[in-house]
Design an enzyme around this catalytic site. Structure first.
Site, short mmCIF file in Angstrom:
data_model
loop_
_atom_site.label_atom_id
_atom_site.label_comp_id
_atom_site.label_asym_id
_atom_site.label_seq_id
_atom_site.Cartn_x
_atom_site.Cartn_y
_atom_site.Cartn_z
N GLY A 11 39.11 20.55 -58.67
CA GLY A 11 37.80 20.97 -58.71
C GLY A 11 37.96 21.59 -60.72
O GLY A 11 39.61 21.90 -60.90
N ARG A 72 38.79 13.15 -56.81
CA ARG A 72 39.90 14.11 -55.77
C ARG A 72 39.89 12.36 -55.47
O ARG A 72 39.06 11.69 -55.30
CB ARG A 72 39.08 14.72 -54.71
CG ARG A 72 39.17 16.15 -55.61
CD ARG A 72 38.79 16.82 -53.54
NE ARG A 72 38.05 18.59 -54.18
CZ ARG A 72 37.38 19.30 -55.07
NH1 ARG A 72 36.56 18.21 -55.69
NH2 ARG A 72 37.17 20.56 -55.30
N ASP A 103 46.57 23.38 -54.10
CA ASP A 103 48.02 23.32 -53.51
C ASP A 103 47.64 21.53 -52.72
O ASP A 103 48.63 21.56 -52.99
CB ASP A 103 47.67 23.92 -52.10
CG ASP A 103 46.48 24.52 -51.38
OD1 ASP A 103 45.52 23.94 -52.05
OD2 ASP A 103 46.52 24.92 -50.37
N THR A 126 42.15 27.24 -59.82
CA THR A 126 41.32 27.37 -59.20
C THR A 126 40.46 28.56 -59.59
O THR A 126 41.29 29.46 -59.15
CB THR A 126 41.76 26.45 -57.63
OG1 THR A 126 40.64 27.49 -56.53
CG2 THR A 126 43.03 27.47 -57.11
N ASP A 128 38.83 30.00 -56.84
CA ASP A 128 38.79 30.42 -55.62
C ASP A 128 40.11 31.66 -55.51
O ASP A 128 40.49 32.64 -54.86
CB ASP A 128 39.58 29.82 -54.75
CG ASP A 128 38.00 29.18 -53.76
OD1 ASP A 128 36.54 29.52 -54.36
OD2 ASP A 128 37.52 27.63 -53.06
N ASP A 130 43.04 30.95 -54.63
CA ASP A 130 43.89 31.37 -53.14
C ASP A 130 44.79 29.84 -53.29
O ASP A 130 45.38 29.28 -51.64
CB ASP A 130 42.50 30.33 -52.17
CG ASP A 130 41.82 29.11 -52.44
OD1 ASP A 130 42.20 28.58 -53.61
OD2 ASP A 130 41.43 28.76 -51.97
N ARG A 172 34.81 28.85 -50.10
CA ARG A 172 34.29 27.57 -49.09
C ARG A 172 34.78 28.66 -48.28
O ARG A 172 34.80 29.10 -46.30
CB ARG A 172 34.34 27.06 -48.87
CG ARG A 172 33.98 25.46 -47.36
CD ARG A 172 34.02 24.14 -47.72
NE ARG A 172 35.50 24.18 -47.82
CZ ARG A 172 35.42 23.23 -49.38
NH1 ARG A 172 34.07 23.22 -49.74
NH2 ARG A 172 36.72 23.15 -49.37
#
Length: 315
Positions: A11, A72, A103, A126, A128, A130, A172
């Site tokens: 992303g 991707r 990751d 990212t 997120d 995360d 998500r």
């Protein structure tokens, strides 16, 4: 070392373009030739690799997304395509990569290094936030500020019409964006994938608040929770007795003019990434911790990410 390439994978985030700009400037100051790999791993396989110039990065520092594209790639999972990618790099004399991604992107690089010895340094990118081992990922600050502006605007109409608004953020598998924005916007409800919830637990509390004068509610929910946002809005109407609306913020969270902090972090991340390759850190990820910038290995950054338990306790 004379040639280093950079690419974006997964992303897009605001902060990638400032990183690309500084990558060109910093490598040239080190007498290294910079290359852009367009469209991520797909471009690496299809040989969309070009030498980068100052002209390529002029004026992009204010732009969200990534000028060189991202993707991707399922093909890169296959050895035969990784071999093609290696040959493309060999033809240009490139043996080192800087990769802006998550990751999954870093795992791909790890396999690439094991196959062919292509050195790399990853920059966590990212919204997120995360990735294990880093306190901060590129693009997070811009995303949080975009959400902040949206929530502040929605609050104006929520208070005017005496409504409940269910605002859905990205996330998500990780509720970082929802959690941080709920805490910093004063939201009355926050629902994230990491924490089990029962709407019945909110019923008595919210009805009491209405009796005490509350006229609207702001509920921040991550997209990965067990219920659809429309179900939460329906609960507000049928159980709490307040008209409700849903706002799904969607991909606007990934774009936009990069914040000052993301521009600064892009600058620092790139410096550390290029320096790692110059110092023969052959496979590492630049992470930002409470102690500053450090290099971590693939095994550490690909462990499951956990939200700050202290912040979760505040829910």
């Amino acid at each position: 070392m004379k040639n280093i390439a950079i690419m974006c994978s997964g992303g897009d985030v605001s902060g990638m373009n400032p990183a690309l700009k500084h990558f060109v400037e910093y490598t040239k100051s080190k007498n290294i030739t910079p290359y852009f790999i367009y469209n991520g791993y797909e471009g690496l396989i299809d040989n969309h690799i070009e030498e980068a110039t100052y002209k390529d990065v002029a004026g992009i520092i204010t732009r969200g997304g990534t000028k060189i594209g991202s993707s991707r790639s399922k093909r890169f999972l296959e050895y035969e395509y990784r071999k093609v990618a290696k040959e493309n790099l060999d033809n240009l004399g490139i043996d080192s990569l800087v990769v802006l991604g998550g990751d999954g992107s870093f795992r791909g690089l790890h396999q690439f290094y094991k196959d062919f010895g292509i050195k790399f340094c990853g920059i966590p990118s990212t919204i997120d936030n995360d990735i294990n081992g880093t306190e901060y990922c590129l693009g997070v600050d811009t995303a949080l500020n975009i959400i902040k502006v949206a929530i502040d605007s929605i609050r104006d109409t929520a208070s005017s019409f005496k409504r409940a608004f269910v605002i859905e953020t990205m996330g998500r598998d990780c509720g970082y964006l929802a959690l941080i924005t709920a805490l910093t916007s004063g939201a009355e409800m926050c629902l994230i994938p990491e924490v089990e919830y029962n709407l019945a637990d909110y019923e008595k509390k919210f009805k009491k608040e209405i009796e005490d004068g509350r006229t609207y509610f702001i509920a921040i929910v991550a997209e990965g929770i067990k219920q659809d946002s429309s179900e939460i809005a329906k609960w507000f109407e049928e159980t709490i007795g307040m008209e409700a609306r849903v706002n799904v913020l969607g991909h606007m969270q990934r774009g936009g003019n990069p914040s000052i902090y993301d521009r600064l972090m892009a600058y620092k991340f790139v410096n550390y990434a290029v320096d790692a390759l110059l110092k023969n850190q052959n496979e590492s990820v630049v992470c930002y911790t409470k102690k500053g910038f450090v290099y971590k290995n693939i095994d550490e950054v690909t462990k499951p990410y956990r939200l700050d338990t202290e912040l979760i306790k505040s829910l």
